[in-house]
Design an enzyme around this catalytic site. Structure first.
Site, short mmCIF file in Angstrom:
data_model
loop_
_atom_site.label_atom_id
_atom_site.label_comp_id
_atom_site.label_asym_id
_atom_site.label_seq_id
_atom_site.Cartn_x
_atom_site.Cartn_y
_atom_site.Cartn_z
CG ASN A 275 0.97 5.89 70.55
OD1 ASN A 275 0.15 6.05 71.74
ND2 ASN A 275 0.38 5.57 69.58
CG HIS B 205 4.08 14.40 64.53
ND1 HIS B 205 4.04 13.80 63.26
CD2 HIS B 205 5.30 13.59 65.27
CE1 HIS B 205 4.69 12.76 63.02
NE2 HIS B 205 5.56 12.56 64.30
CG ASP C 107 8.92 10.96 65.75
OD1 ASP C 107 7.82 11.44 65.17
OD2 ASP C 107 8.78 9.86 66.53
#
Length: 305
Positions: free
Chosen positions: A249, A28, A244
């Protein structure tokens, strides 16, 4: 809302050397916020983690390409992801999050910008509303573009979601194996249910990523390896892997990206499995035009030098 940092500044260099052309098929970007503000509906507010940082990490880990998945904190404004793809020099493609009312012209613009899939998120802690009927309409509209659907959910929703998944008319990629309970091992009920789904539907793929999220034992993630290696071996032509990064989070247990890369030969213990996982499968899904060219010319799928 306090801004969150969820990635390591100095990950270790992996001992495993990925094959040339290896793809990080799940990562991301966040912002930068001054150019790409976060959604007013965002459930978390990350610090900036833009394309420069992502591509520097890619190079340091020995990877060659990225598939950038639109982060939920940016909602349906795909500007940050498109910006990163544009800066990649052809070495990144993307997965979008779209409003159900998106126009055909807007979908075409996303395709031109490098998007090759759309993501449907069913994690209640991240999204407020996940309308299955509208999602199926979108899936039907992206099918002519050659896109696929990425679905993110937790294992307790698998039975409820199965009819929805079966109705999707494209390749379906399940994020992080549908988040099963790894503590029960490869033959635990949630892993068995997941394998049954994959067995029944040859158009279903999965990402064997998220060890840092799914492992109950923690590093070196032995429970994850034991549960997931059979998946890589059984569905070798339908698996993808990704870091990832920047690990949304995960500010309390920030993973070492180098250690995640070192899981690859434990998940895919042969050179053939590694090439399928890291090169052949993601290239077929995200750069099919290069696969066709390479096949016609008896070339390779490696990144341009």
């Amino acid at each position: 809302m306090t801004r969150i940092k969820s990635w390591a500044d100095h990950p270790t260099r992996p001992h495993f050397q990925p094959p040339a052309g290896a793809v990080d098929a799940h990562c991301h970007v966040f912002g930068p916020e001054r150019d790409f503000p976060f959604s007013a509906k965002a459930k978390y507010l990350p610090e900036d983690a833009g394309p420069d940082e992502l591509f520097a990490l890619r190079d340091s880990l020995g990877l060659s390409r990225n598939v950038i998945v639109q982060a939920s904190c940016h909602g349906t404004d795909n500007g940050a992801t498109l910006n990163a793809i544009a800066k990649s020099g052809g070495l990144a493609r993307g997965v979008a999050v779209v409003d159900p009312e998106i126009s055909d012209g807007e979908l075409a613009a996303l395709h031109a910008g490098g998007m090759r899939g759309v993501r449907f998120n069913f994690l209640k802690r991240l999204v407020d509303h996940a309308p299955k009927d509208k999602f199926l309409e979108i899936a039907g509209r992206i099918a002519p573009l050659g896109w696929h659907v990425v679905v993110y959910f937790e294992a307790d929703l698998l039975t409820e979601l199965t009819p929805f998944l079966e109705a999707i008319p494209t390749i379906v990629v399940i994020d992080h194996l549908g988040r099963p309970d790894m503590s029960e091992g490869p033959d635990g009920p949630e892993m068995k249910a997941f394998r049954a789904l994959m067995d029944a539907h040859p158009n279903f793929w999965t990402k064997v990523s998220g060890a840092e999220r799914l492992s109950r034992s923690g590093p070196p993630f032995d429970d994850f390896v034991a549960a997931v290696r059979p998946i890589v071996q059984r569905y070798s032509d339908r698996v993808l892997w990704g870091t990832d990064w920047p690990h949304p989070n995960m500010q309390d247990d920030i993973p070492d990206d180098g250690a995640l890369v070192d899981l690859i030969p434990r998940l895919a213990p042969t050179v053939d499995l590694q090439r399928r996982l890291l090169i052949e499968n993601p290239m077929r899904l995200y750069w099919p035009e290069l696969c066709s060219t390479a096949s016609a010319q008896s070339g390779s799928l490696e990144a341009p030098g």
